[in-house]
Design a protein around this motif. Structure first.
Motif, mmCIF file in Angstrom:
data_model
loop_
_atom_site.group_PDB
_atom_site.id
_atom_site.type_symbol
_atom_site.label_atom_id
_atom_site.label_comp_id
_atom_site.label_asym_id
_atom_site.label_seq_id
_atom_site.Cartn_x
_atom_site.Cartn_y
_atom_site.Cartn_z
ATOM 1 N N VAL A 31 1.662 -3.454 3.940
ATOM 2 C CA VAL A 31 1.493 -2.575 2.787
ATOM 3 C C VAL A 31 2.619 -2.767 1.789
ATOM 4 O O VAL A 31 3.681 -3.295 2.116
ATOM 5 N N THR A 32 2.340 -2.322 0.584
ATOM 6 C CA THR A 32 3.341 -2.206 -0.461
ATOM 7 C C THR A 32 3.329 -0.744 -0.892
ATOM 8 O O THR A 32 2.467 0.031 -0.473
ATOM 9 N N ALA A 33 4.242 -0.380 -1.747
ATOM 10 C CA ALA A 33 4.295 1.006 -2.226
ATOM 11 C C ALA A 33 2.981 1.413 -2.893
ATOM 12 O O ALA A 33 2.575 2.566 -2.813
ATOM 13 N N ARG A 34 2.293 0.471 -3.517
ATOM 14 C CA ARG A 34 1.017 0.791 -4.161
ATOM 15 C C ARG A 34 -0.086 1.069 -3.145
ATOM 16 O O ARG A 34 -1.059 1.729 -3.456
ATOM 17 N N GLY A 35 0.069 0.539 -1.926
ATOM 18 C CA GLY A 35 -0.956 0.712 -0.902
ATOM 19 C C GLY A 35 -0.804 1.972 -0.076
ATOM 20 O O GLY A 35 -1.643 2.257 0.764
#
Length: 187
Positions: A160-164
């Motif tokens: 994941v990334t912060a957007r996910g």
């Protein structure tokens, strides 16, 4: 809503689980029992950041629970095989349709739930260098986090990334505020 937090080997937490109530939760306790560490761990799992930086840039032996560190060092010095301790922080969300992409059993409970986790563990790419390092157990005083890697993923098993991550956190640490003059205090 956050439903549950599991923390292993992070700072004061050796093996900690907190089930949250729907709505508001209030955390109280004496000084130095882990209230701030709990909030920091939640923030880390939701943002991948510690003290404003990516966790990979902030890795330190002092993030690993002291009892886990002592156990590792004692095993190494007695020449027993010891796996360097890992940090695990899992945040479970309420099971809602909009979180289906985060749902899976890739968590320590193998529970089908939506959530995200941060796992900080030994990186096998450094096995040769690590073997050289542990050849002399007397020199081992801390867990060698320079051989660690960070994995930030959801319970479906995807990175994941912060957007996910559907939730975020803003950790405000009042102890880090340094006021220089009256204008700073006003701001």
């Amino acid at each position: 809503m956050l439903k549950k937090i599991i923390i292993k080997n992070y700072k004061v937490f050796r093996d900690f689980t907190l089930e949250l109530n729907p709505g508001m939760n209030v955390i109280v306790g004496d000084n130095d029992v882990g209230k701030s560490n709990l909030l920091e761990a939640i923030n880390l799992a939701l943002t991948g950041r510690l003290r404003g930086n990516q966790i990979a840039a902030e890795l330190s032996p002092f993030l690993i629970n002291l009892d886990a560190t002592r156990q590792y060092i004692a095993a190494m010095r007695s020449r027993r095989t010891a796996i360097p301790p890992e940090i695990l922080i899992e945040v479970y969300f309420d099971d809602t349709d909009d979180l289906a992409a985060l749902k899976g059993t890739n968590n320590s409970l193998r529970e089908a739930a939506p959530g995200v986790k941060v796992r900080i563990a030994f990186n096998d790419d450094f096995l040769d260098e690590y073997a050289e390092y542990v050849r002399d157990p007397a020199q081992i005083t801390w867990v060698p986090t320079e051989y660690y890697q960070v994995d930030w993923s959801n319970f479906a098993g995807s990175a994941v990334t912060a957007r996910g991550v559907p939730a975020t956190a803003s950790l405000i640490d009042a102890t880090a505020i340094r006021l220089q003059n009256g204008a700073d205090a006003y701001l």
